[in-house]
Design an enzyme around this catalytic site. Sequence first.
Site, short mmCIF file in Angstrom:
data_model
loop_
_atom_site.label_atom_id
_atom_site.label_comp_id
_atom_site.label_asym_id
_atom_site.label_seq_id
_atom_site.Cartn_x
_atom_site.Cartn_y
_atom_site.Cartn_z
N LYS A 111 0.75 -1.17 -0.08
CA LYS A 111 -0.05 0.11 0.12
C LYS A 111 0.73 1.33 -0.22
CE LYS A 111 -4.35 -1.91 0.29
NZ LYS A 111 -4.71 -2.85 1.37
N LYS A 194 -3.45 -11.70 -8.93
CA LYS A 194 -4.49 -11.93 -7.94
C LYS A 194 -5.60 -10.94 -8.67
CE LYS A 194 -5.82 -9.80 -3.71
NZ LYS A 194 -5.48 -9.16 -2.82
N LYS A 197 -10.22 -5.73 -6.09
CA LYS A 197 -11.10 -4.60 -6.18
C LYS A 197 -10.70 -3.57 -7.14
CE LYS A 197 -13.72 -5.50 -2.10
NZ LYS A 197 -13.21 -5.35 -0.77
P1 TYM Z 1 -10.51 -7.79 1.58
O1 TYM Z 1 -11.63 -6.88 1.53
O2 TYM Z 1 -9.13 -7.53 0.58
O3 TYM Z 1 -10.95 -9.19 0.91
C1 TYM Z 1 -12.05 -9.77 1.48
C2 TYM Z 1 -11.87 -11.16 1.56
O4 TYM Z 1 -11.66 -11.69 0.02
C3 TYM Z 1 -10.49 -12.44 -0.02
N1 TYM Z 1 -10.13 -12.35 -1.34
C4 TYM Z 1 -9.66 -13.08 -2.22
N2 TYM Z 1 -9.48 -14.42 -1.98
C5 TYM Z 1 -8.98 -14.94 -2.89
N3 TYM Z 1 -8.50 -14.63 -4.30
C6 TYM Z 1 -8.76 -13.23 -4.35
N4 TYM Z 1 -8.19 -12.68 -5.55
C7 TYM Z 1 -9.11 -12.60 -3.28
N5 TYM Z 1 -9.16 -11.26 -3.17
C8 TYM Z 1 -9.89 -11.15 -1.79
C9 TYM Z 1 -9.43 -11.89 0.96
O5 TYM Z 1 -8.37 -12.75 1.29
C10 TYM Z 1 -10.55 -11.67 2.33
O6 TYM Z 1 -10.77 -12.79 3.03
N6 TYM Z 1 -8.13 -7.36 5.89
C11 TYM Z 1 -9.43 -7.81 5.25
C12 TYM Z 1 -10.57 -7.18 6.08
C13 TYM Z 1 -10.70 -7.76 7.49
C14 TYM Z 1 -10.63 -8.93 7.91
C15 TYM Z 1 -10.55 -8.56 9.41
C16 TYM Z 1 -10.72 -10.47 7.53
C17 TYM Z 1 -10.44 -6.71 8.16
N7 TYM Z 1 -10.73 -7.24 9.43
C18 TYM Z 1 -10.75 -9.74 10.49
C19 TYM Z 1 -10.83 -11.27 8.36
C20 TYM Z 1 -11.01 -10.88 9.80
C21 TYM Z 1 -9.22 -7.58 3.77
O7 TYM Z 1 -8.56 -6.33 3.48
O8 TYM Z 1 -10.13 -8.35 3.13
#
Ligand code: TYM
Length: 329
Positions: A111, A194, A197
């Site tokens: 980031k 990957k 979004k």
């Molecule tokens: P975020 O919002 O980036 O993504 C949400 C979830 O989707 C999964 N994900 C993927 N899995 C497989 N392939 C991909 N291309 C892909 N893109 C996204 C992510 O692994 C995630 O599970 N930090 C977290 C949000 C968060 C969180 C938490 C998660 C905040 N607090 C506590 C679990 C527990 C995040 O940025 O996810």
Amino acid sequence: MDIVLSGIRSTGKLHLGNYYGALRNFIRMQEENRCYFFIADIHSLTTHPDPKMLHENVKNVLVDYLAAGIDPEKSVIYVQSDLPETVELYLYLNMHAYLGELSKTSSFKEKARKQPENVNAGLLTYPTLMAADILIHRADKVPVGKDQEQHLEMTRRFARRFNHFYGVEYFKEPVAYNFGEELVKIPGLDGSGKMGKSEGNAIYLGESPKEIEKKVKRALTDSGPTEPNSVKPDYIENLFILLRVVSTPEVVQHYEMQWNTCAIRYGDLKKQLAEDIIKVTTPIRERIQEIEKDDAYLRKVTLEGAERARESARKTIEGVREIVGFKPF
Ligand code: TYM
């Protein structure tokens, strides 16, 4: 009964990566566990501090959760900013989180590279807020995709460190969970590592069949292998990874054989891939269209969810305050 917790940031609509990495497992886990699924709107402020879009983005994730099948009767669904206890725990955990380890986190480095004009303390302490999200409900299992593995390791370390520092056995050490399988990483359609979004390479759950077909058609291919059984280049392997998650084993085998005999027909493969993605997304898209109109229902779900989440969070934070040493006069 295990406690399950996970969340998704409110930074846009959800895509196939979110679905196969996280959301699909949320739905599978809600029958047999005590589940908390939240929308990480505070986390989204580290990269998307836009007051005009914030509410709309939270709504998008909430609608996608419900449309994909999270059932508010079975799981607690809430918005992160409705739970001030999380933010309080984050503050205490930060007293035991060190600059060295935080600045070495992969997501921070990535980031910081992407937004060099805004390397804020929220980005640096992203993993402690995430640990607070998880520890506030003393979760056992956290269903997430591969990219969150390091954050889960840090959560376990913060939990251990807290227990050790205060000489208590208060926090459990939660694990990143995918039913005993390797965590999932869904690639983008552009040959990149990957689907994301903000990468411009995603297929969204609410997208129309036409858009999906168009995107799949545009995916990078080549003139095919010249040697039998050769290793696939990344951009072709990515198409196969997607095919493996959305199609049947027979379909995958069919195209593997075409590849191995240098007879690959990318046009057919893409048509099949688009068709199978559309099969997965169509029921979700149809429910999104219904649910997004029902503001009264969305309000009810978030109000009740916040209430139930706070019950559990309040208990944890009361214990933490006592352990830390706060006492009333
Ligand atoms: P975020 O919002 O980036 O993504 C949400 C979830 O989707 C999964 N994900 C993927 N899995 C497989 N392939 C991909 N291309 C892909 N893109 C996204 C992510 O692994 C995630 O599970 N930090 C977290 C949000 C968060 C969180 C938490 C998660 C905040 N607090 C506590 C679990 C527990 C995040 O940025 O996810």
